[in-house]
Design a protein around this motif. Structure first.
Motif, PDB file in Angstrom:
ATOM      1  N   TRP A   1       0.895  -1.274  -0.016  1.00  0.00           N
ATOM      2  CA  TRP A   1       0.153  -0.107   0.060  1.00  0.00           C
ATOM      3  C   TRP A   1       0.838   1.360  -0.062  1.00  0.00           C
ATOM      4  O   TRP A   1       0.743   2.214  -0.856  1.00  0.00           O
ATOM      5  CB  TRP A   1      -0.998  -0.160   1.188  1.00  0.00           C
ATOM      6  N   GLN A   2       1.836   1.497   0.971  1.00  0.00           N
ATOM      7  CA  GLN A   2       2.565   2.634   0.966  1.00  0.00           C
ATOM      8  C   GLN A   2       3.502   2.457  -0.483  1.00  0.00           C
ATOM      9  O   GLN A   2       3.723   4.045  -0.756  1.00  0.00           O
ATOM     10  CB  GLN A   2       3.638   2.310   2.000  1.00  0.00           C
TER      11      GLN A   2
ATOM     12  N   HIS B   1       1.939   2.237  -3.387  1.00  0.00           N
ATOM     13  CA  HIS B   1       0.851   2.761  -4.085  1.00  0.00           C
ATOM     14  C   HIS B   1       0.915   4.356  -3.504  1.00  0.00           C
ATOM     15  O   HIS B   1       0.640   5.295  -4.388  1.00  0.00           O
ATOM     16  CB  HIS B   1      -0.425   2.130  -4.030  1.00  0.00           C
ATOM     17  N   ARG B   2       0.972   4.342  -2.383  1.00  0.00           N
ATOM     18  CA  ARG B   2       0.843   5.947  -1.833  1.00  0.00           C
ATOM     19  C   ARG B   2       1.905   6.831  -2.327  1.00  0.00           C
ATOM     20  O   ARG B   2       1.814   7.904  -2.663  1.00  0.00           O
ATOM     21  CB  ARG B   2       0.813   5.948  -0.266  1.00  0.00           C
TER      22      ARG B   2
ATOM     23  N   THR C   1       1.165   7.798  -6.017  1.00  0.00           N
ATOM     24  CA  THR C   1       0.202   8.537  -6.166  1.00  0.00           C
ATOM     25  C   THR C   1       0.619   9.990  -5.685  1.00  0.00           C
ATOM     26  O   THR C   1       0.131  11.094  -6.108  1.00  0.00           O
ATOM     27  CB  THR C   1      -1.169   8.169  -5.172  1.00  0.00           C
ATOM     28  N   ARG C   2       1.569   9.884  -4.567  1.00  0.00           N
ATOM     29  CA  ARG C   2       2.406  11.323  -4.283  1.00  0.00           C
ATOM     30  C   ARG C   2       3.057  11.826  -5.515  1.00  0.00           C
ATOM     31  O   ARG C   2       2.876  13.199  -5.852  1.00  0.00           O
ATOM     32  CB  ARG C   2       3.088  11.147  -2.939  1.00  0.00           C
TER      33      ARG C   2
ATOM     34  N   ALA D   1      -8.318   7.077   3.952  1.00  0.00           N
ATOM     35  CA  ALA D   1      -6.932   5.974   4.273  1.00  0.00           C
ATOM     36  C   ALA D   1      -6.382   6.196   5.799  1.00  0.00           C
ATOM     37  O   ALA D   1      -6.468   5.436   6.449  1.00  0.00           O
ATOM     38  CB  ALA D   1      -5.678   6.465   3.302  1.00  0.00           C
TER      39      ALA D   1
ATOM     40  N   TRP E   1      -1.098  14.732   2.671  1.00  0.00           N
ATOM     41  CA  TRP E   1      -0.624  13.195   2.281  1.00  0.00           C
ATOM     42  C   TRP E   1       0.232  12.706   3.084  1.00  0.00           C
ATOM     43  O   TRP E   1       0.330  11.620   3.296  1.00  0.00           O
ATOM     44  CB  TRP E   1      -0.340  13.375   0.839  1.00  0.00           C
TER      45      TRP E   1
ATOM     46  N   THR F   1      -0.153   9.545   5.650  1.00  0.00           N
ATOM     47  CA  THR F   1       1.102   8.292   5.492  1.00  0.00           C
ATOM     48  C   THR F   1       1.475   7.901   6.824  1.00  0.00           C
ATOM     49  O   THR F   1       1.705   6.883   7.386  1.00  0.00           O
ATOM     50  CB  THR F   1       2.224   8.851   4.494  1.00  0.00           C
TER      51      THR F   1
ATOM     52  N   GLU G   1      -7.690   3.987  -4.107  1.00  0.00           N
ATOM     53  CA  GLU G   1      -6.554   4.979  -4.689  1.00  0.00           C
ATOM     54  C   GLU G   1      -5.854   4.781  -5.890  1.00  0.00           C
ATOM     55  O   GLU G   1      -5.799   5.699  -6.864  1.00  0.00           O
ATOM     56  CB  GLU G   1      -5.571   4.769  -3.613  1.00  0.00           C
TER      57      GLU G   1
ATOM     58  N   ARG H   1      -6.110   7.491  -8.883  1.00  0.00           N
ATOM     59  CA  ARG H   1      -4.801   7.692  -9.642  1.00  0.00           C
ATOM     60  C   ARG H   1      -4.720   7.418 -11.077  1.00  0.00           C
ATOM     61  O   ARG H   1      -4.262   8.365 -11.939  1.00  0.00           O
ATOM     62  CB  ARG H   1      -3.691   6.733  -8.924  1.00  0.00           C
TER      63      ARG H   1
END
Length: 165
Positions: A24-25, A27-28, A31-32, A65, A97, A101, A141, A145
């Motif tokens: 997941w991180q 993906h985060r 996205t960032r 999230a 964001w 996180t 997400e 995205r």
């Protein structure tokens, strides 16, 4: 019988909580980088086909999230909030964001492995299991995205490589 029992145990070991949060991180982070790729004005104003600006999609992700993982970890439900003060500053959205996180990382370690199968009603309204809720957070997400990627391409901007997580 013993073979079946060993196979069942292995099924529970398909992915660990650490593997899932790392996925997941990843993906985060992607996205960032997608948020960063947007010109400031387009981030808040560019739309196609009646879709929302990417900034509004990102605020939805922010509302889900961190607060969702906090609720899973603590059991304290709060209403879904998708509106955050940002003053039309992309830097503020990126700051939010990063805070989300950190919130995810803080509360993630408080979730016990046996909780993932537990039935919950996230934000007091969406029924499922802990793991299905987390999968929804991730899937949502990715979905938004991808919409951001369409926007970037329509602006003549190459989005970040989706596989670089």
């Amino acid at each position: 019988m013993e073979t079946t029992m060993k196979e069942n145990v292995k099924l529970h070991e398909v992915i660990t909580p650490t593997d899932l949060i790392n996925h997941w991180q990843g993906h985060r982070g992607l996205t960032r980088r997608t948020i960063e790729a947007f010109p400031d004005d387009a981030f808040f104003n560019h739309t196609i086909g009646g879709m929302r600006p990417f900034s509004e999609m990102v605020m939805e992700l922010l509302g889900i999230a961190g607060p969702g993982i906090k609720e899973i970890a603590t059991g304290i439900s709060a209403p879904l909030n998708e509106h955050f003060e940002h003053g039309n500053k992309k830097e503020k959205i990126l700051e939010l964001w990063d805070e989300a996180t950190n919130e995810i990382n803080t509360y993630w370690v408080q979730i016990k492995p046996e909780q993932f199968q537990k039935n919950i009603k996230i934000f007091g309204q969406y029924e499922g299991t802990v793991y299905s809720s987390i999968f929804y957070f991730i899937d949502n997400e990715i979905h938004h995205r991808a919409q951001g990627y369409v926007y970037l391409r329509s602006l003549g901007i190459e989005p970040p490589a989706f596989y670089e997580r």
